[in-house]
Design a protein around this motif. Structure first.
Motif, mmCIF file in Angstrom:
data_model
loop_
_atom_site.group_PDB
_atom_site.id
_atom_site.type_symbol
_atom_site.label_atom_id
_atom_site.label_comp_id
_atom_site.label_asym_id
_atom_site.label_seq_id
_atom_site.Cartn_x
_atom_site.Cartn_y
_atom_site.Cartn_z
ATOM 1 N N TYR A 44 -0.906 -3.255 -10.314
ATOM 2 C CA TYR A 44 -2.365 -3.173 -10.343
ATOM 3 C C TYR A 44 -2.791 -2.196 -9.248
ATOM 4 C CZ TYR A 44 -2.373 -7.548 -13.080
ATOM 5 O OH TYR A 44 -2.178 -8.514 -14.040
ATOM 6 N N ALA A 45 -3.499 -1.155 -9.654
ATOM 7 C CA ALA A 45 -4.018 -0.202 -8.672
ATOM 8 C C ALA A 45 -5.534 -0.167 -8.800
ATOM 9 C CB ALA A 45 -3.425 1.181 -8.909
ATOM 10 N N ASP A 46 -6.203 0.065 -7.685
ATOM 11 C CA ASP A 46 -7.662 0.211 -7.696
ATOM 12 C C ASP A 46 -7.992 1.687 -7.821
ATOM 13 O OD1 ASP A 46 -8.131 -2.522 -7.366
ATOM 14 O OD2 ASP A 46 -7.829 -2.371 -5.197
ATOM 15 N N LEU B 161 4.170 7.530 -1.557
ATOM 16 C CA LEU B 161 5.587 7.173 -1.602
ATOM 17 C C LEU B 161 6.022 6.395 -2.834
ATOM 18 C CD1 LEU B 161 6.082 6.097 2.130
ATOM 19 C CD2 LEU B 161 6.767 8.222 1.031
ATOM 20 N N GLY B 162 5.083 5.938 -3.657
ATOM 21 C CA GLY B 162 5.455 5.051 -4.758
ATOM 22 C C GLY B 162 6.484 5.688 -5.685
ATOM 23 N N ASP C 1 -1.136 -2.625 -5.557
ATOM 24 C CA ASP C 1 -1.114 -1.444 -4.700
ATOM 25 C C ASP C 1 -2.523 -1.267 -4.129
ATOM 26 O OD1 ASP C 1 -0.588 0.871 -3.369
ATOM 27 O OD2 ASP C 1 0.077 2.027 -5.123
ATOM 28 N N SER C 2 -2.627 -1.408 -2.807
ATOM 29 C CA SER C 2 -3.941 -1.425 -2.130
ATOM 30 C C SER C 2 -4.462 0.003 -1.971
ATOM 31 C CB SER C 2 -3.814 -2.097 -0.770
ATOM 32 O OG SER C 2 -3.114 -3.315 -0.874
ATOM 33 N N SER D 132 -0.995 2.036 4.696
ATOM 34 C CA SER D 132 -0.462 0.692 4.960
ATOM 35 C C SER D 132 -1.602 -0.307 4.968
ATOM 36 C CB SER D 132 0.283 0.657 6.289
ATOM 37 O OG SER D 132 1.425 1.479 6.223
ATOM 38 N N CYS E 117 0.888 -1.167 0.000
ATOM 39 C CA CYS E 117 0.000 0.000 0.000
ATOM 40 C C CYS E 117 0.917 1.205 0.000
ATOM 41 C CB CYS E 117 -0.905 0.000 1.229
ATOM 42 S SG CYS E 117 -1.857 1.531 1.385
ATOM 43 N N THR E 118 1.046 1.853 -1.160
ATOM 44 C CA THR E 118 2.001 2.971 -1.246
ATOM 45 C C THR E 118 1.489 4.220 -0.530
ATOM 46 O OG1 THR E 118 1.091 3.779 -3.350
ATOM 47 C CG2 THR E 118 2.910 2.186 -3.479
ATOM 48 N N TYR F 80 4.917 4.608 12.345
ATOM 49 C CA TYR F 80 3.537 4.398 11.912
ATOM 50 C C TYR F 80 2.531 4.833 12.980
ATOM 51 C CZ TYR F 80 -0.369 1.423 10.238
ATOM 52 O OH TYR F 80 -1.560 0.915 9.785
ATOM 53 N N TYR G 272 2.355 8.340 -8.926
ATOM 54 C CA TYR G 272 3.115 7.629 -9.963
ATOM 55 C C TYR G 272 2.217 7.077 -11.079
ATOM 56 C CZ TYR G 272 1.796 3.063 -7.981
ATOM 57 O OH TYR G 272 1.090 1.959 -7.560
#
Lengths: 213, 220
Positions: free
Chosen positions: B209-211, B7-8, A162-163, A114, A110-111, B70, B156
């Motif tokens: 793959y991105a949603d 961050l990608g 990528d979630s 998280s 997950c970019t 986090y 990105y």
């Protein structure tokens, strides 16, 4: 090593850190105002520390390896198939299972935050939430995999998930060779958390034997 | 927003250094248990949603977001939301001393109710009479857009062409989601080839793959 800023063995006689004081102050404020019930805090921690974790995902994967109809159900409606074990709830409402094979390797990240499938894997490990993993998994997945000791042949198609939405991804690792006739319970021993995120393969029977000796 | 959370593709963040998975505890300090459970318990008060929760962390200075752990980011977001929702005043937050009780209208879940809520979850798909504009196999380009608010279109992917793999259904649109506003749009799984995203520095035998929600996309 910068995992969440604390060493495992830090000296508990040290004065509390700023973050410890900040959390304690917020907790006591919210309890005093009647905005949180302390018993609720304990119950939530207990659930995610002791009752939900990769042991759930291992059951799903082992059943997928031994039951073709279940494996198909996971492809058709993963949320329902996983829910068959009772693994349902927050951060697992919308599940997708992605299968590894000889020419396909899936990796989950997950970019943007998280996001992670809590219902089957529990809370995410520190590295999954870290900036190094989140930044590089999409741009250099093979390089990331080598940091986990995983090397793939050049012709393997690497798919990174990528979630970015509320869809949550569980990797079904490839069933290791030499496991014909193994029961689901035996197979669970080969399934690791990291293999269900996709940063490594499932253990082989030889690796399992080596680990036990 | 284009901030420290997106961050990608970023460079220079160092090695991953995973802990051995069999030895890694769920929490590394007691304050993390508290930051986690306070965040979840206050979210169950119903004054904000998960998208607002994410946005509350993203609005920090990018350098601070990246330097924090986090759960420090979670705690920061929770403090922001408590203040913005009016449940806690800035003075209460600064002093740690309550100036008054919680509003009568607020319902505070006890342990059983909270556990039932997390076990039930909160589905993000909604029943809305929306027609999906794209079909599996269609090529789409992520719009070149840079909203100051919350969005789930990673930088990105913007301007890049991918192919629709699957329609997940009509899902709540994170960019406009508040306690008072719930819009639904088709959510697609979109596959981007590695070299489309990263040019000659990418891996042509990899894909992402991105949603992505329909408003992020245009025909390619």
């Amino acid at each position: 090593m910068p995992h969440d800023g604390h060493d495992h063995d830090h000296d508990h006689t040290e004065p509390p850190s700023d973050i410890e004081l900040r959390v304690k102050s917020l907790e006591s404020l919210l309890v005093e105002k009647g905005l949180v019930d302390p018993a609720t805090l304990d119950a939530l921690v207990d659930r995610y520390e002791h009752h939900v974790g990769p042991q759930n995902g291992k059951k799903v994967v082992a059943r997928a390896w031994t039951d073709p109809a279940y494996r198909q159900w996971l492809q058709d409606d993963a949320s329902a198939a996983i829910g068959d074990f009772g693994f349902k709830g927050r951060q697992g409402e919308h599940m997708v299972c992605v299968e590894n094979g000889p020419k396909v390797h899936n990796l989950v990240v997950c970019t943007l935050c998280s996001c992670y499938p809590w219902t089957v894997l529990g809370l995410p490990p520190v590295w999954y939430k870290s900036a190094p993993y989140r930044s590089r998994a999409v741009a250099d997945p093979r390089g990331v995999l080598t940091e986990f000791g995983t090397t793939l042949a050049p012709d393997v198609d690497v798919r990174v998930w990528d979630s970015t939405s509320e869809m949550r991804y569980l990797v079904i690792p490839e069933r290791p060779a030499g496991t014909d006739g193994w029961t689901a319970e035996q197979l669970e021993q080969l399934i690791t958390r990291n293999s269900m995120i996709g940063v490594e393969k499932a253990r082989t029977p030889e690796e399992l034997k080596g680990a036990a000796e | 927003m284009n901030s420290g959370h997106d961050l990608g593709g970023m460079h220079g963040l160092g090695p991953i250094n995973p802990e051995p998975q069999d030895e890694e505890p769920v929490f590394h300090a007691d304050w993390e248990r508290k930051a986690f459970s306070l965040t979840l318990a206050t979210a169950l008060l119903g004054r904000w949603n998960i998208d607002m929760g994410r946005h509350s962390r993203e609005r920090q200075h990018p350098a601070r977001y990246l330097m924090n752990t986090y759960y420090e980011n979670w705690l920061t977001g929770t403090e922001v939301l408590l203040k913005e929702s009016g449940l806690v005043t800035a003075e209460e937050m600064a002093t740690g001393k309550p100036q008054g009780p919680a509003p009568n209208s607020i319902h505070v879940p006890g342990p059983d109710e909270a556990l039932n809520a997390v076990k039930a979850g909160g589905p993000a798909d909604i029943d809305a009479p929306v027609q999906a504009q794209y079909a599996v196999g269609d090529a789409v380009r992520v719009k070149n857009f840079h909203p100051l608010g919350h969005t789930r279109a990673p930088r990105y992917t913007r301007g890049r062409v991918g192919v629709i793999q699957r329609l997940h259904g009509i899902h709540v649109y994170p960019d406009t989601h508040t306690p008072d506003v719930t819009e639904g749009y088709p959510l697609y799984s979109v596959r981007f080839e590695g070299d489309e995203l990263w040019g000659p520095d990418g891996d042509a035998k990899s894909s992402v793959y991105a949603d992505l929600w329909e408003p992020y996309l245009e025909p390619a």
